[in-house]
Design an enzyme around this catalytic site. Structure first.
Site, short mmCIF file in Angstrom:
data_model
loop_
_atom_site.label_atom_id
_atom_site.label_comp_id
_atom_site.label_asym_id
_atom_site.label_seq_id
_atom_site.Cartn_x
_atom_site.Cartn_y
_atom_site.Cartn_z
N SER A 1 0.85 -1.18 0.00
CA SER A 1 0.00 0.00 0.00
C SER A 1 0.89 1.23 0.00
CB SER A 1 -0.89 0.02 1.23
OG SER A 1 -0.08 0.10 2.38
N LYS A 2 0.35 2.30 -0.48
CA LYS A 2 1.10 3.54 -0.71
C LYS A 2 2.55 3.24 -1.06
CE LYS A 2 -1.69 6.41 2.08
NZ LYS A 2 -1.57 6.40 3.50
N ARG A 3 3.42 3.27 -0.07
CA ARG A 3 4.80 2.87 -0.38
C ARG A 3 5.27 1.84 0.62
NH1 ARG A 3 9.55 6.52 -2.55
NH2 ARG A 3 10.39 4.44 -2.73
#
Ligand code: GLU
Length: 485
Positions: free
Chosen positions: A254-256
């Site tokens: 997720s995201k980074r």
């Protein structure tokens, strides 16, 4: 066996997540392998979050990866339209049917009432579920509620007696859910637009989808969808739920997560090659029979099977992707890499479009071996432009001051000057011969020369360096080194 028809059904609500494109890829591979049809359907019923520009993003990333769809938005087909918001009339027919057969009903509960319901269930230690309050309204009650100006949603009547709903999953086997966990879920929102769990069933049925291949995050939706299939008297397609993709820290991607980017666009923008990303993604959850991991798309299609898709989570290993991408960069045709590299170079201030193409090719070819992705190229070519900069000046000067290094650099100056061409092969033999002619060993010859020409202790082959710098610049750099002795 009947015809294989699979679909990728993204919602155009943002950038494409790497997990989603893997879903698209597995559908594509399965369709190609089975000589089936790969369909792109746009699930845009979430009016607040959907936007046309995000549908464009979907097309762009799929085109970039070469995931061409046979049927769907843009290309058309016999089962259209392929955007859910263009299918509202079709849904209506089945909503009316369910209402008529009393398999669905209008619910007038307000959000506040629903909140209260949930709060008291929570207090009593019960799982939140719709109580069925509006299930058996009389016509009069309904009319009165409407007169009050209340809006309504339509709920599907889930079984009241406890029973098992089994998802027969091609990857996970039989996954049983108790109907207890499924309440009378909403199939049409108050604005008249169907919910995902309803529209997806109508579409998959009408589009004659044979296999629903999608992310594991939808597994818990599947029993609801099975109830709708049953409610309409339809057979279900086969289901295959792909495991999640985890970051290297084993948390959901997720995201980074660590170094991994989540969106396909980020990989495109960094200069990953689509073939490499496709190859890498195909191994996230699927494994071919042998140990080989580098495959063309055609080879993956040839080997692909759902049976070899793993049910445990796949870990996104960026280092492996970088390794694989580096391999593809080195193996690609040089002009492909040049074309990809030019914009990155330009952005970094190296506008090479009007330079001698052969020279640009040599430049790119010389540094491509150290690239994980093309965006790194600007840093790699830096040594060839502007004043030479020494990594550690003190140490470099010390190297220059060693006995006989002045002789090495002086001789090289002369020999470079005397070169007939800047052909790397000619330069290579010149270097060899020069070293032989001088009273020094390889280390004393190459090390100071490299420092003088590039400022660094390691890097590309020196004959390429000289060919790229040209006579004048090479000599200028050797002079600079000599001035420091
Ligand atoms: N629109 C859903 C999503 O993007 C599709 C799920 C499905 O394939 O059924 O997650």
């Amino acid at each position: 066996m009947s015809e294989v028809r699979v679909r990728f059904a993204p919602s155009p609500t943002g950038q494409i997540h790497i997990g989603n494109i893997r879903t698209a890829l597995f559908n594509y591979l399965f369709a190609k392998k089975m000589d089936g049809t790969f369909i792109l359907r746009i699930e845009d019923t979430d009016r607040e979050r959907s936007a046309n520009e995000f549908e464009d993003v979907i097309h762009q990333e799929m085109n970039w990866l070469g995931l061409d769809w046979d049927e769907g938005v843009k290309v058309g087909g016999d089962f259209g339209p392929y955007r859910q918001m263009e299918r509202l009339d079709l849904y209506k027919e089945y909503i009316d049917k369910l209402l008529e057969e009393e398999r669905a009903y209008r619910c007038y509960c307000t959000p506040e009432e629903l909140d209260q319901m949930r709060a008291s269930q929570k207090k009593a230690g019960e799982a939140p579920r719709y109580t069925g309050k509006c299930r058996n309204l009389t016509d009069k009650e309904r009319i009165d509620l409407e007169k009050e100006g209340r809006e309504s949603v339509i709920r599907f009547k889930s079984p009241q007696e406890e029973r098992e709903i089994v998802v027969d999953d091609l990857i996970r086997g039989q996954v049983a859910f108790s109907s207890d966990v499924i309440d009378d879920f909403v199939i049409v929102k108050s604005d008249g637009i169907p919910t995902y769990n309803f529209a997806v069933v109508i579409d998959d049925h009408l589009m004659e989808i044979s296999h629903v291949i999608r992310g594991e995050d939808h597994l818990s939706n599947t029993p609801k969808q099975i109830l709708v299939y049953q409610g309409l008297g339809w057979d279900t397609p086969r289901f295959a739920h792909l495991s999640m993709i985890l970051g290297s820290d084993k948390s959901k991607l997720s995201k980074r997560s660590g170094e991994a980017y989540v969106f396909v666009s980020e990989y495109r923008k960094k200069g990953y090659l689509p073939q490499a990303l496709l190859n890498f993604l195909s191994l996230l959850g699927w494994s071919p029979e042998g140990d080989e991991e580098v495959f063309s798309k055609e080879e993956i299609i040839e080997q692909f099977s759902i049976e070899r898709v793993n049910k445990s989570s796949a870990v996104f290993d960026v280092e492996k992707l970088n390794w694989m991408n580096g391999l593809y960069i080195r193996d690609a045709q040089i002009d492909t890499i040049v074309q990809l590299a030019l914009p990155y170079l330009k952005e970094a201030g190296y506008d090479l479009e009007d330079e001698d193409p052969k020279w640009v090719e040599l430049l790119v070819d010389t540094v491509r071996g150290s690239l994980d992705y093309i965006a790194q190229i600007a840093d790699e070519v830096d040594i060839f432009f502007g004043e030479v900069e020494y990594d550690n000046k003190e140490k470099v000067v010390e190297t220059f001051k060693q006995k006989d290094v002045d002789l090495v650099l002086e001789t090289l100056k002369e020999r470079i000057e005397a070169l007939e061409t800047l052909d790397p092969a000619e330069i290579k033999s010149m270097l060899k011969k020069t070293m032989k002619d001088l009273p020094v060993g390889g280390r004393k010859f190459y090390h100071p020369t490299r420092f003088a020409l590039t400022g660094k202790g390691s890097g590309p082959e020196l004959y390429n360096v000289i060919a790229i710098l040209g006579k004048e610049e090479s000599i200028k750099r050797l002079d600079k080194a000599l001035s420091l002795i």
